[in-house]
Design an enzyme around this catalytic site. Structure first.
Site, PDB file in Angstrom:
ATOM      1  N   ASP A  99       5.717 -10.133   3.372  1.00  0.00           N
ATOM      2  CA  ASP A  99       4.900 -11.337   3.473  1.00  0.00           C
ATOM      3  C   ASP A  99       4.409 -11.902   2.154  1.00  0.00           C
ATOM      4  OD1 ASP A  99       3.148  -9.420   2.677  1.00  0.00           O
ATOM      5  OD2 ASP A  99       2.206  -9.147   4.635  1.00  0.00           O
ATOM      6  N   GLU A 121      10.499  -5.715   8.070  1.00  0.00           N
ATOM      7  CA  GLU A 121       9.054  -5.606   8.371  1.00  0.00           C
ATOM      8  C   GLU A 121       8.568  -6.915   9.011  1.00  0.00           C
ATOM      9  OE1 GLU A 121       5.447  -5.416   5.653  1.00  0.00           O
ATOM     10  OE2 GLU A 121       5.783  -3.291   5.897  1.00  0.00           O
ATOM     11  N   GLU A 135      -0.897 -13.990   3.357  1.00  0.00           N
ATOM     12  CA  GLU A 135       0.260 -13.262   3.910  1.00  0.00           C
ATOM     13  C   GLU A 135       0.517 -13.562   5.387  1.00  0.00           C
ATOM     14  OE1 GLU A 135      -2.071 -12.004   1.975  1.00  0.00           O
ATOM     15  OE2 GLU A 135      -0.984 -11.376   0.193  1.00  0.00           O
ATOM     16  N   HIS A 216      -7.064  -4.709  -3.800  1.00  0.00           N
ATOM     17  CA  HIS A 216      -6.491  -5.862  -4.506  1.00  0.00           C
ATOM     18  C   HIS A 216      -6.477  -7.158  -3.708  1.00  0.00           C
ATOM     19  CE1 HIS A 216      -2.710  -6.324  -2.254  1.00  0.00           C
ATOM     20  NE2 HIS A 216      -2.758  -5.030  -2.082  1.00  0.00           N
ATOM     21  N   ARG A 218      -6.596 -10.663  -2.083  1.00  0.00           N
ATOM     22  CA  ARG A 218      -7.122 -11.953  -2.534  1.00  0.00           C
ATOM     23  C   ARG A 218      -8.327 -12.400  -1.721  1.00  0.00           C
ATOM     24  NH1 ARG A 218      -3.733 -15.564  -5.955  1.00  0.00           N
ATOM     25  NH2 ARG A 218      -1.908 -14.331  -6.392  1.00  0.00           N
ATOM     26  N   HIS A 248      -5.388  -2.155  -9.732  1.00  0.00           N
ATOM     27  CA  HIS A 248      -4.349  -3.194  -9.684  1.00  0.00           C
ATOM     28  C   HIS A 248      -4.450  -4.059 -10.941  1.00  0.00           C
ATOM     29  CE1 HIS A 248      -2.162  -6.701  -8.119  1.00  0.00           C
ATOM     30  NE2 HIS A 248      -1.769  -5.971  -7.088  1.00  0.00           N
TER      31      HIS A 248
HETATM   32  C1  UD1 Z   1       0.742  -9.893  -4.449  1.00  0.00           C
HETATM   33  C2  UD1 Z   1       1.047 -10.459  -3.067  1.00  0.00           C
HETATM   34  C3  UD1 Z   1       0.368  -9.623  -1.989  1.00  0.00           C
HETATM   35  C4  UD1 Z   1       0.684  -8.146  -2.146  1.00  0.00           C
HETATM   36  C5  UD1 Z   1       0.363  -7.699  -3.563  1.00  0.00           C
HETATM   37  C6  UD1 Z   1       0.795  -6.278  -3.751  1.00  0.00           C
HETATM   38  C7  UD1 Z   1       1.318 -12.890  -2.755  1.00  0.00           C
HETATM   39  C8  UD1 Z   1       0.643 -14.188  -2.561  1.00  0.00           C
HETATM   40  N1  UD1 Z   1       0.527 -11.823  -2.966  1.00  0.00           N
HETATM   41  O1  UD1 Z   1      -0.651 -10.057  -4.666  1.00  0.00           O
HETATM   42  O2  UD1 Z   1       0.824 -10.044  -0.722  1.00  0.00           O
HETATM   43  O3  UD1 Z   1      -0.101  -7.416  -1.224  1.00  0.00           O
HETATM   44  O4  UD1 Z   1       1.087  -8.529  -4.486  1.00  0.00           O
HETATM   45  O5  UD1 Z   1       0.230  -5.718  -4.902  1.00  0.00           O
HETATM   46  O6  UD1 Z   1       2.519 -12.825  -2.753  1.00  0.00           O
HETATM   47  N2  UD1 Z   1      -0.326  -8.689 -12.562  1.00  0.00           N
HETATM   48  C9  UD1 Z   1       0.118  -8.103 -13.717  1.00  0.00           C
HETATM   49  N3  UD1 Z   1       1.166  -7.215 -13.646  1.00  0.00           N
HETATM   50  C10 UD1 Z   1       1.736  -6.843 -12.486  1.00  0.00           C
HETATM   51  C11 UD1 Z   1       1.258  -7.421 -11.293  1.00  0.00           C
HETATM   52  C12 UD1 Z   1       0.237  -8.351 -11.349  1.00  0.00           C
HETATM   53  O7  UD1 Z   1      -0.377  -8.381 -14.790  1.00  0.00           O
HETATM   54  O8  UD1 Z   1       2.644  -5.999 -12.479  1.00  0.00           O
HETATM   55  C13 UD1 Z   1      -1.421  -9.670 -12.609  1.00  0.00           C
HETATM   56  C14 UD1 Z   1      -0.993 -11.015 -13.216  1.00  0.00           C
HETATM   57  O9  UD1 Z   1      -2.065 -11.549 -13.958  1.00  0.00           O
HETATM   58  C15 UD1 Z   1      -0.750 -11.862 -11.961  1.00  0.00           C
HETATM   59  C16 UD1 Z   1      -1.837 -11.361 -11.050  1.00  0.00           C
HETATM   60  O10 UD1 Z   1      -1.894  -9.954 -11.292  1.00  0.00           O
HETATM   61  O11 UD1 Z   1      -0.851 -13.247 -12.198  1.00  0.00           O
HETATM   62  C17 UD1 Z   1      -1.637 -11.647  -9.591  1.00  0.00           C
HETATM   63  O12 UD1 Z   1      -0.354 -11.270  -9.132  1.00  0.00           O
HETATM   64  P1  UD1 Z   1       0.202 -11.902  -7.745  1.00  0.00           P
HETATM   65  O13 UD1 Z   1       1.525 -11.308  -7.443  1.00  0.00           O
HETATM   66  O14 UD1 Z   1       0.089 -13.384  -7.775  1.00  0.00           O
HETATM   67  O15 UD1 Z   1      -0.876 -11.460  -6.681  1.00  0.00           O
HETATM   68  P2  UD1 Z   1      -1.272 -10.038  -6.137  1.00  0.00           P
HETATM   69  O16 UD1 Z   1      -2.746 -10.081  -5.929  1.00  0.00           O
HETATM   70  O17 UD1 Z   1      -0.675  -8.980  -6.955  1.00  0.00           O
HETATM   71  N1  UDP Z   2       1.117   2.275  -4.974  1.00  0.00           N
HETATM   72  C1  UDP Z   2       1.622   2.841  -6.129  1.00  0.00           C
HETATM   73  N2  UDP Z   2       0.784   3.008  -7.199  1.00  0.00           N
HETATM   74  C2  UDP Z   2      -0.523   2.649  -7.162  1.00  0.00           C
HETATM   75  C3  UDP Z   2      -1.027   2.056  -5.980  1.00  0.00           C
HETATM   76  C4  UDP Z   2      -0.170   1.877  -4.898  1.00  0.00           C
HETATM   77  O1  UDP Z   2       2.809   3.189  -6.194  1.00  0.00           O
HETATM   78  O2  UDP Z   2      -1.224   2.837  -8.165  1.00  0.00           O
HETATM   79  C5  UDP Z   2       2.040   2.051  -3.847  1.00  0.00           C
HETATM   80  C6  UDP Z   2       1.597   2.618  -2.512  1.00  0.00           C
HETATM   81  O3  UDP Z   2       2.108   3.913  -2.325  1.00  0.00           O
HETATM   82  C7  UDP Z   2       2.179   1.630  -1.495  1.00  0.00           C
HETATM   83  C8  UDP Z   2       2.266   0.336  -2.281  1.00  0.00           C
HETATM   84  O4  UDP Z   2       2.098   0.657  -3.650  1.00  0.00           O
HETATM   85  O5  UDP Z   2       3.511   1.984  -1.133  1.00  0.00           O
HETATM   86  C9  UDP Z   2       1.188  -0.612  -1.847  1.00  0.00           C
HETATM   87  O6  UDP Z   2       1.177  -1.705  -2.711  1.00  0.00           O
HETATM   88  P1  UDP Z   2      -0.024  -2.693  -2.817  1.00  0.00           P
HETATM   89  O7  UDP Z   2      -1.280  -2.019  -2.399  1.00  0.00           O
HETATM   90  O8  UDP Z   2       0.035  -3.275  -4.188  1.00  0.00           O
HETATM   91  O9  UDP Z   2       0.390  -3.850  -1.804  1.00  0.00           O
HETATM   92  P2  UDP Z   2       0.276  -4.047  -0.222  1.00  0.00           P
HETATM   93  O10 UDP Z   2       0.887  -2.881   0.448  1.00  0.00           O
HETATM   94  O11 UDP Z   2      -1.173  -4.237   0.093  1.00  0.00           O
HETATM   95  O12 UDP Z   2       1.029  -5.316   0.012  1.00  0.00           O
END
Ligand code: UD1
Ligand code: UDP
Length: 378
Positions: A99, A121, A135, A216, A218, A248
């Site tokens: 999602d 999924e 999502e 994490h 939003r 995160h």
């Molecule tokens: C995204 C997904 C969410 C998922 C989550 C898993 C959307 C809208 N959101 O949210 O569904 O649950 O990922 O973790 O698709 N950033 C880094 N390095 C990284 C990752 C993120 O620096 O490896 C920072 C960046 O500043 C980035 C911000 O996090 O702009 C947000 O990342 P983004 O993918 O937009 O949103 P998440 O909150 O991670």
């Molecule tokens: N995870 C990881 N390292 C971390 C935190 C989470 O590998 O420090 C893994 C966790 O085992 C799970 C996935 O990341 O499989 C969950 O990701 P996240 O919480 O970012 O996203 P969501 O599942 O909420 O979309």
């Protein structure tokens, strides 16, 4: 032998990578398919951690991530970037998972080209478009035109049928996260050094009960995150408790958590863990405190109670089985529910049962068979 079918798997964040690497392995090993992969790079560091351990080298990497990206700018970059890759690859089928913005844009770009979309999924629904946000809408968009829906559970399949989706296109496969957990557990058994990086913290917190934590979402930014941080601060004031919290990389999460929790004796704010170390964190934890989706599936499978810091969940199976409990983001409630598990052995034992409604670890193989069997039209 007939020409292998070209499957383009599109993903971009940590959880998609974890849940898709077992399927990518299965497609790569199967001569009926020509497996191609495109990562959007919606996440950078956290995606790369998974690609490395899983040994996946993507054919395309759009590297779209920007610091503190907005949903609309991210969506625009994803849609145009992913469309261009599809024009180049001309896949027979596009696979997306879950999602995220990458999944939704990957599906939409394929639909614009009349390429059949396969949704892994599928069918998770909270029934509330603001929780999880965005999502819930992303997955409804994908579900509205996917050609095949791979639902992890019967509950998810039923949600799709209620939306009048053709039942012949819905298959209950289990969740590939269980395949990923089995794979990583076997890797750690072969090579224990892959998960020994927490030894220093394990020593520092010896004799304490560890709470493993992630946050994490939003929709929790602002008041929700402050409630969560306040709860952690109060729980960590207990001498018998330690919190290990891989934070995160989203700057909105880090700002609050660093301001509220840095420097506390019983709290370790650490960098995101790679998958073997996160599996180890669950194993050494008494319970998990999380707003993550994937952790709600993994913790019950590993026999750890999980307190879910959300108002609703699209994964009701753990709650129904009594291994997960929704606790919202109000600090008093989080503290009360966690304290109950820490101090009431019967309450703890009632939740700490291995329970795995999410799959048998063979979901990817099942999906590969269905992909080979089903003729799909865009
Ligand atoms: C995204 C997904 C969410 C998922 C989550 C898993 C959307 C809208 N959101 O949210 O569904 O649950 O990922 O973790 O698709 N950033 C880094 N390095 C990284 C990752 C993120 O620096 O490896 C920072 C960046 O500043 C980035 C911000 O996090 O702009 C947000 O990342 P983004 O993918 O937009 O949103 P998440 O909150 O991670
Ligand atoms: N995870 C990881 N390292 C971390 C935190 C989470 O590998 O420090 C893994 C966790 O085992 C799970 C996935 O990341 O499989 C969950 O990701 P996240 O919480 O970012 O996203 P969501 O599942 O909420 O979309």
């Amino acid at each position: 032998m007939s020409t292998p079918r070209t499957i383009l798997t599109v993903f971009g964040t940590r959880p998609e990578a974890i849940k898709l690497f077992p399927l990518i392995h299965a497609l790569e090993d199967d001569p009926r398919f020509r497996s191609r992969t495109c990562v959007s790079g919606q996440h950078r560091g956290m995606l790369d951690q998974v690609l490395e351990i899983a040994g996946v080298v993507p054919h395309h990497d759009l590297d779209v991530m920007q610091p503190d990206q907005t949903l609309d700018a991210l969506t625009a970059r994803l849609l145009t970037g992913l469309g261009a890759v599809m024009d180049l690859e001309k896949p027979d089928v596009v696979v997306v998972q879950g999602d995220t913005a990458t999944a939704m844009c990957g599906a939409l770009a394929a639909y614009y080209r009349k390429i059949p979309v396969v949704h892994v999924e599928a069918g998770l629904r909270s029934g509330n478009i603001h929780h999880p946000w965005p999502e819930e809408v992303n997955r409804k968009v994908i579900g509205s035109f996917a050609a095949l829906h791979f639902a992890p559970t019967e509950t998810a399949a039923e949600a799709l049928r209620r939306e009048n989706i053709d039942p012949a296109t819905i298959h209950v496969t289990g969740n590939t996260v269980i395949d990923a957990l089995h794979w990583i557990t076997a890797r750690i058994a072969q090579e224990p050094s892959l998960a020994q990086g927490l030894a220093g913290l394990e020593q520092r917190f010896a004799g304490k009960r560890i709470i493993g934590m992630t946050s994490h979402r939003r929709e929790n930014f602002g008041e929700g995150m402050r409630g969560i941080a306040d709860a952690v601060k109060r729980l960590a004031a207990r001498p018998d408790v330690a919190v290990i919290f891989p934070v995160h990389l989203n700057p909105n999460v880090r700002a609050v958590m660093n301001a509220e929790l840095a420097g506390l004796d019983n709290v370790a704010l650490i960098e995101p863990l790679d998958y073997p170390h996160f599996a180890r964190l669950i194993a050494i934890s008494t319970l998990m405190l999380t707003d993550s989706g994937g952790v709600q599936e993994e913790a019950p499978a590993l026999g750890k109670p999980v307190l879910v810091m959300r108002e609703t969940t699209e994964r009701p199976e753990g709650v129904a089985a009594g291994t997960a409990r929704l606790v919202g983001t109000d600090a008093d409630r989080i503290v009360a529910e966690t304290t109950r598990l820490l101090d009431d052995t019967d309450a703890y034992e009632a939740m700490a049962r291995a329970h795995n409604p999410f799959g048998d670890g063979k979901s990817s193989q099942r999906i590969a068979e269905l992909l080979a069997d089903r003729g799909l039209a865009g």
